[in-house]
Design a protein around this motif. Structure first.
Motif, PDB file in Angstrom:
ATOM      1  N   LEU A  30       0.848  -1.191   0.000  1.00  0.00           N
ATOM      2  CA  LEU A  30       0.000   0.000   0.000  1.00  0.00           C
ATOM      3  C   LEU A  30       0.880   1.236   0.000  1.00  0.00           C
ATOM      4  O   LEU A  30       1.734   1.401   0.875  1.00  0.00           O
ATOM      5  N   ALA A  31       0.691   2.102  -0.996  1.00  0.00           N
ATOM      6  CA  ALA A  31       1.521   3.291  -1.151  1.00  0.00           C
ATOM      7  C   ALA A  31       0.646   4.534  -1.222  1.00  0.00           C
ATOM      8  O   ALA A  31      -0.516   4.486  -1.650  1.00  0.00           O
ATOM      9  N   LEU A  32       1.237   5.653  -0.819  1.00  0.00           N
ATOM     10  CA  LEU A  32       0.533   6.932  -0.868  1.00  0.00           C
ATOM     11  C   LEU A  32       1.508   8.013  -1.309  1.00  0.00           C
ATOM     12  O   LEU A  32       2.639   8.080  -0.826  1.00  0.00           O
ATOM     13  N   VAL A  71      -3.427   7.073  -3.967  1.00  0.00           N
ATOM     14  CA  VAL A  71      -3.274   5.885  -3.133  1.00  0.00           C
ATOM     15  C   VAL A  71      -3.259   4.666  -4.044  1.00  0.00           C
ATOM     16  O   VAL A  71      -4.082   4.558  -4.957  1.00  0.00           O
ATOM     17  N   VAL A  72      -2.292   3.782  -3.813  1.00  0.00           N
ATOM     18  CA  VAL A  72      -2.077   2.645  -4.700  1.00  0.00           C
ATOM     19  C   VAL A  72      -1.927   1.379  -3.865  1.00  0.00           C
ATOM     20  O   VAL A  72      -1.157   1.362  -2.897  1.00  0.00           O
ATOM     21  N   ASN A  73      -2.636   0.339  -4.253  1.00  0.00           N
ATOM     22  CA  ASN A  73      -2.405  -0.957  -3.622  1.00  0.00           C
ATOM     23  C   ASN A  73      -1.922  -1.965  -4.649  1.00  0.00           C
ATOM     24  O   ASN A  73      -2.250  -1.882  -5.832  1.00  0.00           O
ATOM     25  N   SER A  74      -1.117  -2.912  -4.210  1.00  0.00           N
ATOM     26  CA  SER A  74      -0.736  -4.046  -5.040  1.00  0.00           C
ATOM     27  C   SER A  74      -1.300  -5.311  -4.408  1.00  0.00           C
ATOM     28  O   SER A  74      -1.783  -5.302  -3.274  1.00  0.00           O
ATOM     29  N   GLY A  75      -1.282  -6.404  -5.162  1.00  0.00           N
ATOM     30  CA  GLY A  75      -1.796  -7.660  -4.659  1.00  0.00           C
ATOM     31  C   GLY A  75      -3.239  -7.947  -5.038  1.00  0.00           C
ATOM     32  O   GLY A  75      -3.682  -9.098  -4.973  1.00  0.00           O
ATOM     33  N   ASN A  76      -3.980  -6.919  -5.448  1.00  0.00           N
ATOM     34  CA  ASN A  76      -5.381  -7.087  -5.836  1.00  0.00           C
ATOM     35  C   ASN A  76      -5.729  -5.984  -6.828  1.00  0.00           C
ATOM     36  O   ASN A  76      -5.567  -4.799  -6.532  1.00  0.00           O
ATOM     37  N   ALA A 146       6.164  -0.716  -2.530  1.00  0.00           N
ATOM     38  CA  ALA A 146       4.805  -1.162  -2.211  1.00  0.00           C
ATOM     39  C   ALA A 146       3.936  -1.380  -3.444  1.00  0.00           C
ATOM     40  O   ALA A 146       2.932  -2.096  -3.367  1.00  0.00           O
ATOM     41  N   ILE A 147       4.283  -0.773  -4.588  1.00  0.00           N
ATOM     42  CA  ILE A 147       3.443  -0.934  -5.783  1.00  0.00           C
ATOM     43  C   ILE A 147       3.896  -2.106  -6.647  1.00  0.00           C
ATOM     44  O   ILE A 147       3.288  -2.393  -7.678  1.00  0.00           O
TER      45      ILE A 147
END
Length: 399
Positions: A30-32, A71-76, A146-147
């Motif tokens: 999770l990145a911001l 805001v960026v999430n990886s994994g999904n 995180a990305i």
């Protein structure tokens, strides 16, 4: 122009951080990125007809031309998840807006990872206090980590340059390793600048630069549902605002281009299982668009990519790819080089040192140059070799 450290926080007024929200088992996910002041925004998005919820939401918000956080999430990927997917994307943005005390419409959302699974928003919301508290100029590295999905290394770049005596910077981070192909790939890129520039010109510069950077890389011929490139410009360099095409605009556009090409090359070099970057330069085309088509066709050819991996100077595969690219030329006018070694002249093979040609294919990057002899236009594309590990990685992506 000078390369500098700092990635997405190299420009004035930007902070970032990355944490583990437990979307993935053991890695940051999770990145911001935050501009401390409102910024103008531009974006380019996947051309895939199947678009993930965060892409659709962010496209709408970019149309307002103002944003302040990503805001960026990886994994999904939050893709192919129906109306609930949009609700999750909106909830994710709303929670970030509340945590940062920002208007909700200034928060952009991006996701990457497995398609078809519901986004674990509760995990994201639970991780937000740590994410927001850790925002800093030094947080760019954690955000870039995180990305990542199947990436083996974070991807960052930043340049410093001058506009009318004012020191300016462009920086960014990206992710991408597999499902990479022109017209946007499985890639995300987030770029920041402290330049003051009109929104329309920022969008124009980005759209033009993407064609010869992110849209000129290929790994495996697949494009994705979640791809986007975003640029935030907060004006903190205090330069006279760029409001028309001129020297300042061209200087900024060149800096943006250099950063995007650096990130694009890093993505291509990190292709899943890759051992080498391939740079294909096509000269002598009738138009720039035809030069692009030809260069991309060679970089995308699985047979060319496999030959590079095996260090086999089988130049017929390159000529074949040029032939089906759609570029107009007479085969009898074509010349080819592998690194410094000429292997084709006037459309026919020439005698060359086999070991020298193999050595050229063993280098990193591998240089392939073609002159079509039809005009004066040139273009460059980037790809990577095709290895056994590509199949192994993608055969077990979800597991």
């Amino acid at each position: 122009m000078i390369w500098v450290e700092g990635g997405v926080t190299a420009a004035r007024g930007f902070l970032a951080h990355g944490v583990a929200a437990r979307i993935k088992k053991h890695k940051k996910d999770l990145a911001l990125v935050l501009s401390q002041e409102p910024a103008v925004v531009a974006g380019v998005f996947t051309t895939n007809r199947v678009k993930a919820a965060p892409v659709l939401l962010t496209q709408r918000r970019v149309a307002s031309r103002q944003a302040q956080a990503i805001v960026v999430n990886s994994g999904n990927a939050n893709a192919c998840t129906g109306p609930e997917g949009m609700e999750d994307a909106e909830l994710m943005a709303r929670a970030v807006a509340e945590a940062l005390s920002l208007p909700e419409e200034r928060v952009l959302v991006s996701s990457t990872g497995v398609i078809g699974e519901r986004l674990p928003v509760k995990k994201i919301i639970k991780a937000l206090p740590e994410l927001v508290q850790g925002l800093s100029r030094e947080g760019h590295a954690a955000a870039a980590e995180a990305i990542m999905t199947t990436d083996t290394t974070p991807k960052e770049a930043a340049l410093e340059f001058f506009l009318e005596g004012y020191t300016c910077r462009v920086g960014g981070m990206a992710k991408g390793s597999g499902m990479i192909h022109p017209c946007m790939a499985t890639m995300l890129a987030f770029i920041t600048t402290d330049v003051a520039i009109a929104p329309g010109l920022l969008q124009q510069a980005l759209s033009e630069v993407v064609e010869d950077s992110f849209n000129s890389i290929t790994v495996d011929g697949d494009t994705s549902t979640n791809d986007m490139v975003l640029v935030l410009a907060n004006g903190q360099a205090a330069n006279p605002p760029i409001e028309e095409e001129g020297l300042d605009y061209l200087t900024f556009k060149q800096a943006l281009y250099e950063v995007c090409v650096s990130l694009a090359r890093q993505i291509a070099r990190d292709g899943e299982g890759a051992t080498k970057l391939i740079e294909v330069r096509v000269e002598g085309a009738l138009t720039v668009e035809e030069a692009r088509r030809a260069a991309r066709a060679v970089a995308a050819s699985n047979l060319v990519k496999a030959a590079v991996f095996g260090e086999d100077p089988n130049w017929g595969r390159i000529l074949c790819a040029l032939g089906y690219s759609g570029a107009r030329f007479e085969p009898e006018q074509v010349s080819l080089w592998l690194g410094p070694v000429q292997v084709v002249a006037a459309g026919r093979g020439v005698a060359f040192d086999e070991e020298e040609a193999r050595s050229a294919l063993a280098s990193d990057p591998v240089s392939i140059r073609a002159d079509l002899g039809a005009g004066s236009a040139t273009a460059t594309a980037w790809g990577c070799d095709l290895t056994y590990d590509y199949v192994r990685i993608n055969a077990h992506y979800r597991t």
